[in-house]
Write a protein that holds these residues in place. Structure first.
Motif, PDB file in Angstrom:
ATOM      1  N   ARG A  46      14.949   3.112   7.171  1.00 50.55           N
ATOM      2  CA  ARG A  46      13.621   3.459   7.684  1.00 50.55           C
ATOM      3  C   ARG A  46      13.594   4.894   8.188  1.00 50.55           C
ATOM      4  O   ARG A  46      12.629   5.600   7.985  1.00 50.55           O
ATOM      5  N   LYS A  47      14.653   5.311   8.853  1.00 50.34           N
ATOM      6  CA  LYS A  47      14.728   6.685   9.362  1.00 50.34           C
ATOM      7  C   LYS A  47      14.747   7.676   8.207  1.00 50.34           C
ATOM      8  O   LYS A  47      14.087   8.717   8.258  1.00 50.34           O
ATOM      9  N   ALA A  48      15.461   7.368   7.157  1.00 50.80           N
ATOM     10  CA  ALA A  48      15.518   8.249   5.984  1.00 50.80           C
ATOM     11  C   ALA A  48      14.146   8.326   5.322  1.00 50.80           C
ATOM     12  O   ALA A  48      13.689   9.400   4.919  1.00 50.80           O
ATOM     13  N   ALA A  49      13.482   7.180   5.231  1.00 50.75           N
ATOM     14  CA  ALA A  49      12.147   7.157   4.628  1.00 50.75           C
ATOM     15  C   ALA A  49      11.163   7.928   5.492  1.00 50.75           C
ATOM     16  O   ALA A  49      10.316   8.667   4.990  1.00 50.75           O
ATOM     17  N   ALA A  50      11.279   7.765   6.813  1.00 44.50           N
ATOM     18  CA  ALA A  50      10.392   8.476   7.730  1.00 44.50           C
ATOM     19  C   ALA A  50      10.650   9.976   7.652  1.00 44.50           C
ATOM     20  O   ALA A  50       9.711  10.793   7.666  1.00 44.50           O
ATOM     21  N   ALA A  51      11.919  10.372   7.561  1.00 40.57           N
ATOM     22  CA  ALA A  51      12.265  11.794   7.447  1.00 40.57           C
ATOM     23  C   ALA A  51      11.718  12.371   6.146  1.00 40.57           C
ATOM     24  O   ALA A  51      11.204  13.492   6.117  1.00 40.57           O
ATOM     25  N   ALA A  52      11.840  11.579   5.077  1.00 37.08           N
ATOM     26  CA  ALA A  52      11.317  12.034   3.788  1.00 37.08           C
ATOM     27  C   ALA A  52       9.802  12.190   3.856  1.00 37.08           C
ATOM     28  O   ALA A  52       9.234  13.146   3.319  1.00 37.08           O
ATOM     29  N   MET A  53       9.131  11.244   4.530  1.00 33.95           N
ATOM     30  CA  MET A  53       7.673  11.319   4.680  1.00 33.95           C
ATOM     31  C   MET A  53       7.272  12.529   5.527  1.00 33.95           C
ATOM     32  O   MET A  53       6.297  13.211   5.221  1.00 33.95           O
ATOM     33  N   ASP A  54       8.044  12.775   6.576  1.00 38.22           N
ATOM     34  CA  ASP A  54       7.764  13.930   7.434  1.00 38.22           C
ATOM     35  C   ASP A  54       7.927  15.228   6.636  1.00 38.22           C
ATOM     36  O   ASP A  54       7.123  16.153   6.758  1.00 38.22           O
ATOM     37  N   GLY A  55       8.979  15.270   5.823  1.00 36.33           N
ATOM     38  CA  GLY A  55       9.212  16.457   4.980  1.00 36.33           C
ATOM     39  C   GLY A  55       8.075  16.647   3.981  1.00 36.33           C
ATOM     40  O   GLY A  55       7.589  17.765   3.769  1.00 36.33           O
ATOM     41  N   LYS A  56       7.652  15.553   3.367  1.00 41.13           N
ATOM     42  CA  LYS A  56       6.559  15.610   2.394  1.00 41.13           C
ATOM     43  C   LYS A  56       5.262  16.025   3.076  1.00 41.13           C
ATOM     44  O   LYS A  56       4.484  16.817   2.556  1.00 41.13           O
ATOM     45  N   SER A  57       5.061  15.473   4.275  1.00 35.54           N
ATOM     46  CA  SER A  57       3.864  15.798   5.050  1.00 35.54           C
ATOM     47  C   SER A  57       3.847  17.276   5.429  1.00 35.54           C
ATOM     48  O   SER A  57       2.823  17.945   5.326  1.00 35.54           O
ATOM     49  N   SER A  58       5.011  17.774   5.840  1.00 29.13           N
ATOM     50  CA  SER A  58       5.116  19.202   6.194  1.00 29.13           C
ATOM     51  C   SER A  58       4.849  20.074   4.967  1.00 29.13           C
ATOM     52  O   SER A  58       4.168  21.101   5.046  1.00 29.13           O
ATOM     53  N   GLU A  59       5.384  19.667   3.838  1.00 28.47           N
ATOM     54  CA  GLU A  59       5.192  20.409   2.595  1.00 28.47           C
ATOM     55  C   GLU A  59       3.714  20.429   2.202  1.00 28.47           C
ATOM     56  O   GLU A  59       3.173  21.474   1.821  1.00 28.47           O
TER      57      GLU A  59
END
Length: 103
Positions: A3-16
């Motif tokens: 879940r943390k990895a998925a959340a980090a990936a989502m945060d990265g995508k959101s930032s992008e």
């Protein structure tokens, strides 16, 4: 952990995506300013064109007036020349002028 990895990936995508939106907005604003500047230049060019058209019209009117005055002057001189020629012919001086080479 997943879940943390998925959340980090989502945060990265959101930032992008946020960065891409910000860049697009900045580009749009720059293009808007360029368009406004181009429109201002077009307005200035149109005003200059209008002034030039007015000046051209005034010059054409002045040229026409001068041409008419010139034609009138040439006609008057032609009439005067014809009158003088007639007077010379009637007085008998015409042949003397022609013989002397003044004609």
């Amino acid at each position: 952990m997943a879940r943390k990895a998925a959340a980090a990936a989502m945060d990265g995508k959101s930032s992008e995506l946020a960065r891409a939106v910000a860049e697009a907005e900045a580009r749009e604003e720059r293009l808007r300013r360029e368009l406004e500047a181009a429109l201002a230049r077009v307005a200035v060019a149109e005003e200059a064109e209008e002034r030039l058209c007015v000046q051209l019209g005034e010059l054409e009117a002045e040229a026409m007036t001068q041409a008419m005055e010139y034609q009138q002057h040439v006609r008057a001189l032609s009439e005067r020349l014809a009158l003088m020629d007639g007077l010379l012919r009637s007085s008998g001086l015409h042949s003397a002028v022609v013989q002397s080479g003044l004609h």
